[in-house]
Each structure stands twice: as structure tokens, then as C-alpha cells.
Design a protein around this motif. Structure first.
Motif, PDB file in Angstrom:
ATOM      1  N   HIS A   1       0.798  -1.220   0.000  1.00 28.40           N
ATOM      2  CA  HIS A   1       0.000   0.000   0.000  1.00 28.40           C
ATOM      3  C   HIS A   1       0.831   1.272   0.000  1.00 28.40           C
ATOM      4  N   ARG A   2       2.063   1.201   0.424  1.00 28.22           N
ATOM      5  CA  ARG A   2       2.808   2.438   0.627  1.00 28.22           C
ATOM      6  C   ARG A   2       3.475   3.018  -0.622  1.00 28.22           C
ATOM      7  N   PRO A   3       4.235   2.240  -1.416  1.00 28.14           N
ATOM      8  CA  PRO A   3       4.876   2.858  -2.581  1.00 28.14           C
ATOM      9  C   PRO A   3       3.833   3.413  -3.547  1.00 28.14           C
ATOM     10  N   ALA A   4       4.081   4.601  -4.079  1.00 30.54           N
ATOM     11  CA  ALA A   4       3.099   5.258  -4.945  1.00 30.54           C
ATOM     12  C   ALA A   4       2.792   4.426  -6.188  1.00 30.54           C
ATOM     13  N   ARG A   5       3.784   3.689  -6.697  1.00 30.03           N
ATOM     14  CA  ARG A   5       3.550   2.944  -7.928  1.00 30.03           C
ATOM     15  C   ARG A   5       2.590   1.781  -7.723  1.00 30.03           C
ATOM     16  N   PHE A   6       2.362   1.394  -6.470  1.00 31.13           N
ATOM     17  CA  PHE A   6       1.457   0.284  -6.193  1.00 31.13           C
ATOM     18  C   PHE A   6       0.072   0.744  -5.752  1.00 31.13           C
ATOM     19  N   ALA A   7      -0.129   2.058  -5.658  1.00 26.19           N
ATOM     20  CA  ALA A   7      -1.400   2.566  -5.146  1.00 26.19           C
ATOM     21  C   ALA A   7      -2.617   2.022  -5.890  1.00 26.19           C
ATOM     22  N   PRO A   8      -2.559   1.838  -7.237  1.00 23.61           N
ATOM     23  CA  PRO A   8      -3.759   1.362  -7.936  1.00 23.61           C
ATOM     24  C   PRO A   8      -4.241  -0.013  -7.499  1.00 23.61           C
ATOM     25  N   VAL A   9      -3.375  -0.846  -6.919  1.00 25.80           N
ATOM     26  CA  VAL A   9      -3.817  -2.180  -6.530  1.00 25.80           C
ATOM     27  C   VAL A   9      -4.123  -2.261  -5.038  1.00 25.80           C
ATOM     28  N   ALA A  10      -4.013  -1.148  -4.330  1.00 25.12           N
ATOM     29  CA  ALA A  10      -4.322  -1.159  -2.905  1.00 25.12           C
ATOM     30  C   ALA A  10      -5.807  -1.396  -2.700  1.00 25.12           C
ATOM     31  N   SER A  11      -6.131  -2.215  -1.693  1.00 27.38           N
ATOM     32  CA  SER A  11      -7.533  -2.530  -1.462  1.00 27.38           C
ATOM     33  C   SER A  11      -8.271  -1.321  -0.917  1.00 27.38           C
ATOM     34  N   THR A  12      -9.550  -1.233  -1.194  1.00 28.47           N
ATOM     35  CA  THR A  12     -10.378  -0.136  -0.717  1.00 28.47           C
ATOM     36  C   THR A  12     -11.532  -0.699   0.100  1.00 28.47           C
ATOM     37  N   LEU A  13     -12.218   0.196   0.776  1.00 33.14           N
ATOM     38  CA  LEU A  13     -13.414  -0.244   1.476  1.00 33.14           C
ATOM     39  C   LEU A  13     -14.436  -0.754   0.473  1.00 33.14           C
ATOM     40  N   PRO A  14     -15.181  -1.784   0.822  1.00 32.15           N
ATOM     41  CA  PRO A  14     -16.286  -2.190  -0.043  1.00 32.15           C
ATOM     42  C   PRO A  14     -17.201  -0.993  -0.290  1.00 32.15           C
ATOM     43  N   PRO A  15     -17.748  -0.860  -1.501  1.00 32.60           N
ATOM     44  CA  PRO A  15     -18.505   0.345  -1.835  1.00 32.60           C
ATOM     45  C   PRO A  15     -19.750   0.549  -0.996  1.00 32.60           C
ATOM     46  N   ASP A  16     -20.334  -0.525  -0.508  1.00 35.60           N
ATOM     47  CA  ASP A  16     -21.584  -0.370   0.206  1.00 35.60           C
ATOM     48  C   ASP A  16     -21.797  -1.622   1.070  1.00 35.60           C
ATOM     49  N   PRO A  17     -22.062  -1.457   2.358  1.00 36.59           N
ATOM     50  CA  PRO A  17     -22.385  -0.221   3.070  1.00 36.59           C
ATOM     51  C   PRO A  17     -21.226   0.410   3.830  1.00 36.59           C
ATOM     52  N   ALA A  18     -20.050  -0.227   3.851  1.00 34.37           N
ATOM     53  CA  ALA A  18     -18.962   0.274   4.696  1.00 34.37           C
ATOM     54  C   ALA A  18     -18.496   1.659   4.262  1.00 34.37           C
ATOM     55  N   LEU A  19     -18.306   1.853   2.960  1.00 32.72           N
ATOM     56  CA  LEU A  19     -17.862   3.158   2.495  1.00 32.72           C
ATOM     57  C   LEU A  19     -18.915   4.219   2.793  1.00 32.72           C
ATOM     58  N   ARG A  20     -20.179   3.861   2.640  1.00 35.76           N
ATOM     59  CA  ARG A  20     -21.256   4.813   2.908  1.00 35.76           C
ATOM     60  C   ARG A  20     -21.307   5.158   4.398  1.00 35.76           C
ATOM     61  N   THR A  21     -21.089   4.186   5.248  1.00 38.68           N
ATOM     62  CA  THR A  21     -21.082   4.439   6.682  1.00 38.68           C
ATOM     63  C   THR A  21     -19.917   5.346   7.069  1.00 38.68           C
ATOM     64  N   ALA A  22     -18.724   5.055   6.541  1.00 39.27           N
ATOM     65  CA  ALA A  22     -17.558   5.876   6.847  1.00 39.27           C
ATOM     66  C   ALA A  22     -17.752   7.303   6.348  1.00 39.27           C
ATOM     67  N   THR A  23     -18.287   7.452   5.145  1.00 33.84           N
ATOM     68  CA  THR A  23     -18.527   8.780   4.583  1.00 33.84           C
ATOM     69  C   THR A  23     -19.547   9.550   5.419  1.00 33.84           C
ATOM     70  N   ALA A  24     -20.622   8.879   5.809  1.00 30.85           N
ATOM     71  CA  ALA A  24     -21.648   9.532   6.621  1.00 30.85           C
ATOM     72  C   ALA A  24     -21.094   9.976   7.966  1.00 30.85           C
ATOM     73  N   MET A  25     -20.201   9.175   8.532  1.00 28.59           N
ATOM     74  CA  MET A  25     -19.619   9.519   9.823  1.00 28.59           C
ATOM     75  C   MET A  25     -18.821  10.814   9.722  1.00 28.59           C
ATOM     76  N   ILE A  26     -17.974  10.940   8.700  1.00 29.13           N
ATOM     77  CA  ILE A  26     -17.170  12.157   8.559  1.00 29.13           C
ATOM     78  C   ILE A  26     -18.058  13.350   8.229  1.00 29.13           C
ATOM     79  N   LYS A  27     -19.028  13.146   7.344  1.00 32.32           N
ATOM     80  CA  LYS A  27     -19.933  14.235   6.989  1.00 32.32           C
ATOM     81  C   LYS A  27     -20.633  14.788   8.216  1.00 32.32           C
TER      82      LYS A  27
END
Length: 390
Positions: A327-353
Motif C-alpha cells: 500500500h505504501r509505494p506510490a507505484r502500487f497505489a492502484p492495486v491497494a484494497s479499498t473499502l467495499p462500496p456499500d455499506p462500509a464506504l457509505r457508513t464511513a462517509t456519513a460519519m465524517i460528513k
């Protein structure tokens, strides 16, 4: 490299047939170095539930140098490790990492399955997690409204830390997954904590079945009170199986959101831009997940003999992608895992909002958040809020 399994330019014998060879094998000494410098720090931190004290020790600071040394000595791999009784291969190349994450290999390997078995039920651990595309884990609760009701009041107090955020987040998660009657059921979350702590040890620790059955009974009771039972009064097993995954996934999403708040606070103007653009806010959440991954390694198992640039790995090989390095080197950023789009990402976004809507957020305490540390537990962060300028 070809993902389909036949490598372009693979070495051939005089008869014209592709030569079958195995990837390089690490010496016993180098295997020990991988285990102690690359993998052990992540295991010590906690595979399922992070242990806060390990982050302050900086145990993962040797991982990058060790992996770069292995690349120089053995090439781009995969590098087979000298593990008795197991076929294990360490991924050292960007293209290979992309292949591992492409969906070609089962998303839940034997280690992950043994961890999930401590706090999940039925068939769910065998084929899905809360973040898998086919999991159908949409919770019944109104995510944004519930998160705002539980999290929003914290900002009005001026200064908050993880000790204030976590209880509010847990109340929100219980309401989202199990209904409003579960809001104050701290015993249920305490049972889940005990089971997930055991899950850090995987198959090295026996399952606490009495705790699991108490946990299961409370889940069924809350789902029944929330009106999720069928006409016969029985709660569908699919809902029961998904509930522990959702409870864990959404709480983890809250920790990611809190780190993302740190990223926003560390960059002047970022909170205002996040308030105006939800895609910018989601990008901050994904970046927090990249910088501070939840799991020390991505593990996948091969189902059959697998070709890697002309070399062959046997069926049943465990592929290990160390996330701290990936996850750290910039050249590998595209393959870094992300939060599942729904519902975890939505929950995290709502929390910050809910926390930055109308407020500017700043680091609280000495030293601030710049530069952001390599290992960051939410308990290390504290924020102050003030009214944003119109």
C-alpha cells in the motif's frame, strides 16, 4: 505475464513443449527473516482486531527494506518460502499483486476462514465476507440518518477523541444492523469483541462455543424485534449469518473514517473541500484505508497448478501479499484494497460528513498530525472543532 495461466515467452525445451519449472525458493534463513520482519509484525498487531500498543513500537519499519532485498536476490517471484508442510509463496511484484487481487483466486483462504469461524455462523465464512461483491449485505437501517443522530452531537462538544467516538459509533452500528432495540446492547458488542479477539489467533485457539451461542441468541432476538422475522416468527438464516460480518465491517469502517478525518485535518482547506464534494470525501476514506490497512497481508489460495511467468506453483499454495509494503509505494497505489462500496464506504462517509458539516476540524494536542505516522491507531488521534467560515 498472462493472467490466463500461460506465460508469454516462457522457456521451451527442444521438443517445443513449455518447460515446467518452479519459482525461486527462499533459503531457511531468508524465510525466517520474512516471517520475523515482514509477517510477524502484522500478526502481532492483530489480524482481526488491532492491538494499539504494537503501533507505537514501529514493528513494521523493516518490511520495505526486507522485501526490496529479496527482490534484488531472487527476482520478482513469487518467492516460495521454506515452510514445513505448506506451499507458501510471497508476492514481490506489482503485476503479480494485481493478479492475486483480480478475483482469480478464492477471496477467503484457510487462515481467514479459521479466523471468521470464531464469530460467524452457517455458510457465510466459506464463500463471502461483508465486502464481497455477491454478499448482498445491505443493512435494513437508514445509514446516514442513524450515523448522524449518534455521531453528530460529538462535534458540538468542541474536542473529541476515539474514546468518545467509539461508543457512539457502536450504537450506530447496532441500530443499522439489528434495529433500534439493539442501540444500548453493549453486552452484544462485548461478546463480539471477545470472539474477534480470539479470531486473531485463528486455528491456534479453540472456538468459544458458549460465547458464540449467547451472541447468536441476542442477534436473533434483535432481528425479531426489528420486524425481520418471517410470518412464522423465524428470522431468515441469511440475515443471521450476515449480521456478525456487518457488525464487524461497519465498526472497522468507523476506524477508517476516523483516520481519514486525520488526513483532512492535516491539510488546510481539505475539510471545506470534503464538505462540498462527496467524491473527495470518499477519496480521503480510501486513502486512509491504503495508508493504514486493516489486515497485515492479503492471503489467497490456489485451487490448481498455476503458471507465473513460465514458472509453476502447485495447487493449494497460499499466496501472501504483505499490505504494509503493497500500500505504501506510490507505484502500487492502484492495486491497494479499498473499502467495499456499500455499506462500509457509505457508513464511513456519513460519519465524517456528520462531524465536519458546518465545522472546521483541527488536530488537538501537542505535535499535531504532520507528518502522519506510518502506523496509526485511532486512539492516537484527537480533534477540535470550530464553526466553519461562511
Amino acid at each position: 505475464m498472462s493472467v490466463s495461466g500461460t506465460a508469454v515467452g516462457a522457456p521451451r525445451t527442444e521438443s517445443g513443449r513449455t518447460e515446467r519449472r518452479r519459482p525461486p525458493r527462499a533459503t531457511a534463513r531468508d524465510t525466517v527473516r520474512v516471517l520475523t520482519r515482514v509477517l510477524a509484525p502484522g500478526v502481532a498487531r492483530g489480524v482481526v482486531v488491532p492491538r494499539p500498543w504494537t503501533g507505537r513500537l514501529g514493528l513494521d519499519r523493516f518490511a520495505d527494506a526486507e522485501i526490496n532485498r529479496l527482490r534484488d536476490r531472487y527476482g520478482l517471484g513469487p518467492l516460495r518460502l521454506a515452510v514445513p508442510g505448506r506451499s507458501v509463496a510471497l508476492i514481490l511484484d506489482e503485476g503479480h499483486a494485481r493478479r492475486v487481487l483480480s478475483g482469480e483466486f478464492p477471496p477467503v483462504g484457510r487462515e481467514r476462514r479459521s479466523a471468521l469461524a470464531h464469530y460467524t455462523f452457517g455458510s457465510a465464512p466459506a464463500h463471502q465476507t461483508a465486502g464481497s461483491p455477491d454478499a448482498e449485505v445491505e443493512p435494513p437501517g437508514d445509514v446516514e440518518r442513524i450515523v448522524r443522530e449518534e455521531i453528530r452531537p460529538l462535534a458540538a462538544d468542541g474536542t473529541i477523541g476515539w474514546d468518545e467516538v467509539r461508543p457512539a459509533l457502536r450504537r450506530a452500528v447496532r441500530r443499522i444492523v439489528l434495529g433500534d432495540t439493539a442501540r444500548d446492547d453493549e453486552l452484544l458488542t462485548g461478546l463480539l469483541d471477545r470472539l474477534r479477539t480470539d479470531a486473531n489467533w485463528g486455528y491456534l485457539r479453540r472456538r468459544r462455543d458458549p460465547v458464540r451461542w449467547r451472541f447468536l441468541a441476542r442477534i436473533r432476538a434483535h432481528l425479531r424485534r426489528a420486524g425481520r422475522a418471517e410470518g412464522t416468527g423465524t428470522v431468515p438464516e441469511s440475515l443471521v449469518e450476515r449480521a456478525p460480518l456487518l457488525l464487524a465491517e461497519l465498526e472497522d469502517a468507523g476506524a477508517v473514517a476516523y483516520r481519514a478525518l486525520g488526513l483532512l485535518a492535516a491539510h488546510p482547506g481539505a475539510p471545506a473541500e470534503a464538505r462540498a464534494d462527496v467524491t473527495y470525501l470518499q477519496a480521503a476514506v480510501r486513502e486512509a484505508r491504503r495508508l493504514w490497512p486493516d489486515e497485515p497481508a492479503v492471503l489467497r489460495d490456489t485451487r490448481r497448478k498455476t503458471r507465473w511467468d513460465g514458472a509453476e506453483l502447485p495447487a493449494g499454495t497460499t499466496l501472501v501479499v504483505p499490505t504494509v509494503w503493497l500500500h505504501r509505494p506510490a507505484r502500487f497505489a492502484p492495486v491497494a484494497s479499498t473499502l467495499p462500496p456499500d455499506p462500509a464506504l457509505r457508513t464511513a462517509t456519513a460519519m465524517i460528513k456528520s462531524l465536519i458539516d458546518g465545522y472546521d476540524v483541527r488536530p488537538a494536542g501537542p505535535g499535531g498530525l504532520i507528518p502522519m505516522p506510518r502506523t496509526l491507531h485511532p486512539s492516537e488521534l484527537r480533534f477540535s472543532f470550530r464553526r466553519a467560515r461562511e
